[in-house]
Design an enzyme around this catalytic site. Structure first.
Site, PDB file in Angstrom:
ATOM      1  N   ARG A  41       0.838  -1.198   0.000  1.00 44.21           N
ATOM      2  CA  ARG A  41       0.000   0.000   0.000  1.00 44.21           C
ATOM      3  C   ARG A  41       0.880   1.257   0.000  1.00 44.21           C
ATOM      4  NH1 ARG A  41      -1.905   0.836   4.290  1.00 44.21           N
ATOM      5  NH2 ARG A  41      -1.188  -0.926   5.519  1.00 44.21           N
ATOM      6  N   TYR A  70      -1.064  -3.460  -6.976  1.00 38.78           N
ATOM      7  CA  TYR A  70      -0.822  -4.331  -5.822  1.00 38.78           C
ATOM      8  C   TYR A  70      -1.891  -4.242  -4.739  1.00 38.78           C
ATOM      9  CZ  TYR A  70       2.119  -7.334  -2.966  1.00 38.78           C
ATOM     10  OH  TYR A  70       2.618  -8.408  -2.262  1.00 38.78           O
ATOM     11  N   LYS A 130      -9.535  -2.682   1.137  1.00 41.19           N
ATOM     12  CA  LYS A 130      -9.352  -1.532   2.019  1.00 41.19           C
ATOM     13  C   LYS A 130     -10.151  -0.316   1.545  1.00 41.19           C
ATOM     14  CE  LYS A 130      -7.123  -4.119   4.561  1.00 41.19           C
ATOM     15  NZ  LYS A 130      -5.833  -4.253   5.155  1.00 41.19           N
ATOM     16  N   HIS A 178     -11.037  -2.954  10.776  1.00 42.90           N
ATOM     17  CA  HIS A 178      -9.876  -3.747  10.356  1.00 42.90           C
ATOM     18  C   HIS A 178      -9.662  -4.847  11.398  1.00 42.90           C
ATOM     19  CE1 HIS A 178      -5.332  -3.584   9.046  1.00 42.90           C
ATOM     20  NE2 HIS A 178      -5.986  -4.532   8.419  1.00 42.90           N
ATOM     21  N   SER A 205      -1.678  -3.590  10.273  1.00 38.01           N
ATOM     22  CA  SER A 205      -1.241  -4.450   9.181  1.00 38.01           C
ATOM     23  C   SER A 205       0.011  -5.234   9.585  1.00 38.01           C
ATOM     24  CB  SER A 205      -0.933  -3.601   7.951  1.00 38.01           C
ATOM     25  OG  SER A 205      -2.088  -2.900   7.569  1.00 38.01           O
ATOM     26  N   CYS A 224       0.431  -7.480  11.835  1.00 44.11           N
ATOM     27  CA  CYS A 224       0.625  -7.641  13.284  1.00 44.11           C
ATOM     28  C   CYS A 224      -0.102  -8.854  13.842  1.00 44.11           C
ATOM     29  CB  CYS A 224       0.195  -6.383  14.020  1.00 44.11           C
ATOM     30  SG  CYS A 224       1.313  -5.005  13.754  1.00 44.11           S
ATOM     31  N   ASP A 268      -9.322 -10.278   8.263  1.00 45.15           N
ATOM     32  CA  ASP A 268      -8.837  -8.903   8.049  1.00 45.15           C
ATOM     33  C   ASP A 268      -9.889  -7.818   8.291  1.00 45.15           C
ATOM     34  OD1 ASP A 268      -6.455  -7.399   7.235  1.00 45.15           O
ATOM     35  OD2 ASP A 268      -7.599  -6.780   5.483  1.00 45.15           O
ATOM     36  N   ARG A 275       2.607 -11.924  -0.665  1.00 47.18           N
ATOM     37  CA  ARG A 275       1.299 -12.378  -0.167  1.00 47.18           C
ATOM     38  C   ARG A 275       0.732 -13.520  -0.996  1.00 47.18           C
ATOM     39  NH1 ARG A 275      -1.489  -8.849   3.909  1.00 47.18           N
ATOM     40  NH2 ARG A 275       0.048  -7.253   4.358  1.00 47.18           N
TER      41      ARG A 275
HETATM   42  P1  GTP Z   1      -2.420  -7.781   7.254  1.00 45.87           P
HETATM   43  O1  GTP Z   1      -2.829  -8.814   6.281  1.00 45.87           O
HETATM   44  O2  GTP Z   1      -1.322  -6.878   6.725  1.00 45.87           O
HETATM   45  O3  GTP Z   1      -3.548  -6.961   7.786  1.00 45.87           O
HETATM   46  O4  GTP Z   1      -1.629  -8.549   8.459  1.00 45.87           O
HETATM   47  P2  GTP Z   1      -2.109  -9.461   9.680  1.00 45.87           P
HETATM   48  O5  GTP Z   1      -2.483  -8.600  10.829  1.00 45.87           O
HETATM   49  O6  GTP Z   1      -3.086 -10.473   9.225  1.00 45.87           O
HETATM   50  O7  GTP Z   1      -0.732 -10.179  10.124  1.00 45.87           O
HETATM   51  P3  GTP Z   1      -0.260 -11.712  10.008  1.00 45.87           P
HETATM   52  O8  GTP Z   1      -1.113 -12.657  10.805  1.00 45.87           O
HETATM   53  O9  GTP Z   1      -0.095 -12.024   8.565  1.00 45.87           O
HETATM   54  O10 GTP Z   1       1.155 -11.656  10.726  1.00 45.87           O
HETATM   55  C1  GTP Z   1       2.189 -10.837  10.287  1.00 45.87           C
HETATM   56  C2  GTP Z   1       3.509 -11.270  10.854  1.00 45.87           C
HETATM   57  O11 GTP Z   1       3.446 -11.313  12.295  1.00 45.87           O
HETATM   58  C3  GTP Z   1       3.938 -12.652  10.403  1.00 45.87           C
HETATM   59  O12 GTP Z   1       5.290 -12.603  10.024  1.00 45.87           O
HETATM   60  C4  GTP Z   1       3.758 -13.515  11.624  1.00 45.87           C
HETATM   61  O13 GTP Z   1       4.677 -14.566  11.644  1.00 45.87           O
HETATM   62  C5  GTP Z   1       3.940 -12.552  12.797  1.00 45.87           C
HETATM   63  N1  GTP Z   1       3.128 -12.962  13.972  1.00 45.87           N
HETATM   64  C6  GTP Z   1       1.796 -13.251  13.969  1.00 45.87           C
HETATM   65  N2  GTP Z   1       1.360 -13.641  15.197  1.00 45.87           N
HETATM   66  C7  GTP Z   1       2.441 -13.587  16.010  1.00 45.87           C
HETATM   67  C8  GTP Z   1       2.639 -13.868  17.412  1.00 45.87           C
HETATM   68  O14 GTP Z   1       1.720 -14.229  18.150  1.00 45.87           O
HETATM   69  N3  GTP Z   1       3.902 -13.679  17.900  1.00 45.87           N
HETATM   70  C9  GTP Z   1       4.934 -13.261  17.111  1.00 45.87           C
HETATM   71  N4  GTP Z   1       6.133 -13.107  17.664  1.00 45.87           N
HETATM   72  N5  GTP Z   1       4.794 -13.003  15.776  1.00 45.87           N
HETATM   73  C10 GTP Z   1       3.567 -13.149  15.234  1.00 45.87           C
HETATM   74  C1  SPV Z   2      -2.998  -4.537   5.107  1.00 43.54           C
HETATM   75  O1  SPV Z   2      -2.033  -3.831   4.748  1.00 43.54           O
HETATM   76  O2  SPV Z   2      -3.616  -4.350   6.189  1.00 43.54           O
HETATM   77  C2  SPV Z   2      -3.445  -5.657   4.254  1.00 43.54           C
HETATM   78  C3  SPV Z   2      -2.836  -5.805   2.934  1.00 43.54           C
HETATM   79  O3  SPV Z   2      -4.326  -6.408   4.648  1.00 43.54           O
HETATM   80  S1  SPV Z   2      -3.575  -4.808   1.727  1.00 43.54           S
HETATM   81  O4  SPV Z   2      -4.697  -5.530   1.143  1.00 43.54           O
HETATM   82  O5  SPV Z   2      -2.567  -4.522   0.707  1.00 43.54           O
HETATM   83  O6  SPV Z   2      -4.076  -3.597   2.339  1.00 43.54           O
HETATM   84 MN    MN Z   3      -5.015  -5.845   6.776  1.00 37.42          MN
END
Ligand code: GTP
Ligand code: SPV
Ligand code: MN
Length: 614
Positions: A71, A212, A221, A241, A264, A266, A289, A386
């Site tokens: 983004r 992207y 989003k 979100h 994002s 996290c 999400d 992704r």
């Molecule tokens: P978006 O799709 O961008 O909104 O991201 P998201 O919030 O769905 O994050 P996602 O679950 O894909 O996790 C992102 C990163 O955080 C990854 O590299 C995970 O391995 C890491 N992660 C997720 N949960 C944990 C956790 O409980 N502990 C730690 N240390 N890392 C974590």
């Molecule tokens: C985020 O950035 O929170 C995502 C990926 O879930 S995107 O769809 O590119 O916004």
């Molecule tokens: Mn997201």
């Protein structure tokens, strides 16, 4: 030109085709055959690779332009009539001025390309919380991704025809294709020429120059958060979100649904698909999400996942950290910017096995010596690479994930990546306190957006880049939810918690990466505690910031010995000096909202200061 039974759609497409001048216009039907045909066309043109059909049936691999990997918050605009209505956290431009610029960009922008018309529904077709949209795009990659991520095609079109209405979403990669020239591997415009524009009053989206993720898959989003948050403000609901999960205590079969907002990258996808490490609990996924929440006639706050797929972060997704996510990508998936192995499969850092020699990295270079690669400086898969995978592929998907009326929400979690200050879990004392917690969310920034300064930034409700109007007014909207008659003075509202899986003690070498909490599947231990709290059980201790679990209230049986009573004490501690500093940061953050900051929130901050002896 296309001919549907929706006059508004026909006129709108004709108008944009006249401006954009595509070679042809195609109305998408959303069929599996259409998906495979378009993706195979991309392969034939050299824009994509088909993965080995035995290893990953019907799956495709794309590499984006290195300038187009996430983004672009600096190029994202909320164009309300008044600047004040976009608020202090959004980029703003006058809508008339922005439209003039963009009409200039859009004129002739699809020369030599196909204009695809994508009717789609966010949420189950015809559901009471669902919404309809149409995206026009010149990217087949976007069509394929929208097929996975939304309910796209004939079914949505039928509803749009009945209603004669939809949310207009306009997209172009911003690169006309001159006759006789071969297309770029990934067409897009330079970074300063990208535009991600929302017109909140008109409920319209115009984007240009990026292919992207959230910049181009406009149901996500742009619609489901920026425009929907504005619609939600107008109509008294919430567009957030947030992941949605269903937690079952197997002994009693009792279930609770939890929504969680983390910024994002996290951990939403990970928490949504969690496999508990403690016996007797089950987690099922509803969404990873976005959550749309509305009161039903009985006064229950209900949530749906408006999406139909997962657009998940690939790196560090493994059979150990998130098996359900990995299994979701086993077929019918589009991968972008991961590594491509010599045997036609994908690879990324942290997938759980070594990188095969001869893998091609996300930039197209061959990896001859995988062992010598620096995963941090020069990863094989881009950090924001992704997968787009159908939610139905997920082994842990809840049986009612497509229930049109949604699931009843019992608890809401806020969180972010905080190396210090914020304990593993604490609980709000009432609704306004919960809204205060949401409003102060902060997180170390991640690779999900381009060009952000490293360090902790405030990302209230994990909505900083996604709120379609003045964030101060958005806080007020959250406060006001309690005043709706259905909320019964807050009795019908979920309980609110703040979590932090990312607290660290770098001096403790026994802890992997210094994390004071194991995270991932072990987050089930915190979920179990939250479940109990929702039933008025589980022992707590009052602290200046809210209720934290009493010693022993979180089950740590069976954890690796590096995580023990002592680290639990550390990860749950509330350090007054750290919080005094935090309060100063919150005051700076709040100052931005001036007259738009709800009184309830400044009152809550005053209580915190008093408790900290400030
Ligand atoms: P978006 O799709 O961008 O909104 O991201 P998201 O919030 O769905 O994050 P996602 O679950 O894909 O996790 C992102 C990163 O955080 C990854 O590299 C995970 O391995 C890491 N992660 C997720 N949960 C944990 C956790 O409980 N502990 C730690 N240390 N890392 C974590
Ligand atoms: C985020 O950035 O929170 C995502 C990926 O879930 S995107 O769809 O590119 O916004
Ligand atoms: Mn997201």
């Amino acid at each position: 030109m296309i001919k549907t039974n929706c006059a508004k759609l026909n006129t709108w497409v004709k108008m944009w085709a006249d401006i954009m001048q595509p070679e042809k216009v195609v109305l998408c039907d959303g069929s599996d055959a259409e998906f495979t045909r378009l993706m195979d066309e991309c392969v034939a043109e050299g824009l994509a690779k088909k993965l080995d059909d035995k290893k990953r049936p019907n799956s495709y691999y794309f590499q984006s332009d290195p300038s187009d990997v996430a983004r672009v918050e600096g190029r994202t605009f909320i164009c309300s009539r008044k600047k004040e209505d976009a608020g202090p956290t959004n980029n703003w431009m006058d809508p008339k001025e922005m439209k003039k610029i963009l009409i200039g960009k859009y004129t002739g922008c699809m020369k030599g390309r196909t204009m695809y018309v994508i009717p789609f529904s966010m949420g189950p077709l015809g559901g009471p919380i669902s919404q309809l949209g149409v995206e026009i795009t010149d990217s087949a990659y976007v069509v394929g991704s929208m097929k996975i991520m939304t309910r796209m095609g004939a079914g949505a079109l039928k509803l749009i025809e009945e209603k004669n209405d939809f949310i207009p979403c306009i997209h172009s990669v911003g690169k006309p294709l001159p006759e006789g020239l071969k297309d770029a591997k990934w067409a897009c415009a330079p970074i300063d020429d990208k535009y991600i524009v929302q017109f909140p009053e008109e409920h319209e989206i115009w984007t240009y120059g990026s292919g992207y993720g959230g910049n181009a898959l406009l149901g996500k989003k742009c619609f489901a958060l920026r425009i929907a948050s504005k619609m939600a403000q107008e109509e008294g609901w919430l567009a957030e979100h947030m992941l949605i999960l269903k937690l079952t205590k197997e002994a009693t079969k009792e279930t609770k649904c939890v929504c969680a907002a983390f910024p994002s990258a996290c951990g939403k996808t990970n928490l949504a698909m969690l496999i508990p490490t403690i016996p007797g609990w089950k987690v099922e996924t509803i969404g990873d999400d976005i959550a749309w929440m509305k009161f039903d006639e009985e006064g229950n706050l209900r949530a749906i996942n408006p999406e139909a797929g997962f657009f998940g972060v690939a790196p560090y997704t493994s059979a150990k950290t998130n098996k359900n996510a990995l299994d979701s990508c086993s077929k019918n998936t589009i991968f972008t910017n991961v590594g491509l192995t010599p045997d036609g499969d994908i690879w990324w850092e942290g997938i759980g096995y070594d990188c095969p020699k001869g893998t091609i990295d996300w930039k197209g270079n061959i990896v001859n010596d995988p062992a010598s690669r620096d995963a941090d400086e020069n990863p094989v898969a881009h950090k924001n690479s992704r997968f787009a995978a159908p939610a139905a592929n997920c082994p842990g998907i809840a049986s009612d994930w497509e229930s049109p009326k949604g699931v009843k929400v019992d608890a809401i979690l806020f969180g972010g990546r905080r190396p210090n200050t914020v304990p593993l879990v604490h609980e709000a004392e009432d609704w306004a306190h919960g809204v205060f917690m949401g409003s102060i969310v902060g997180s170390e920034v991640t690779a999900a957006a381009i060009g952000l300064k490293a360090g902790v930034r405030r990302d209230p409700f994990a909505m900083l880049p996604f709120c379609g109007y003045n964030m101060g007014d958005y806080f007020q909207h959250w406060i006001d939810m309690e005043k709706l008659p259905q909320a019964k003075g807050g009795k019908n509202l979920p309980k609110i918690f703040f979590v932090n899986w990312f607290r660290r003690d770098k001096s403790n070498k026994a802890l992997p990466a210094g994390f004071l909490w194991p995270g991932y599947g072990d987050n089930s231990r915190v979920l179990a505690y939250i479940f109990d709290r929702c039933n008025g059980q589980g022992e707590t201790v009052d602290t200046p910031i809210g209720k934290v679990p009493a010693k022993g209230a979180i089950n740590i049986e069976g954890l690796d010995s590096c995580w023990n009573e002592k680290t639990m004490e550390q990860v749950l501690s509330v350090n007054v000096d750290e919080w005094k500093d935090e309060v100063e940061r919150i005051e700076e953050h709040y100052a931005k909202f001036a007259g738009h900051l709800p009184k309830e929130l400044s009152d809550r901050l005053a209580i915190l200061k008093q408790r900290l002896g400030m």
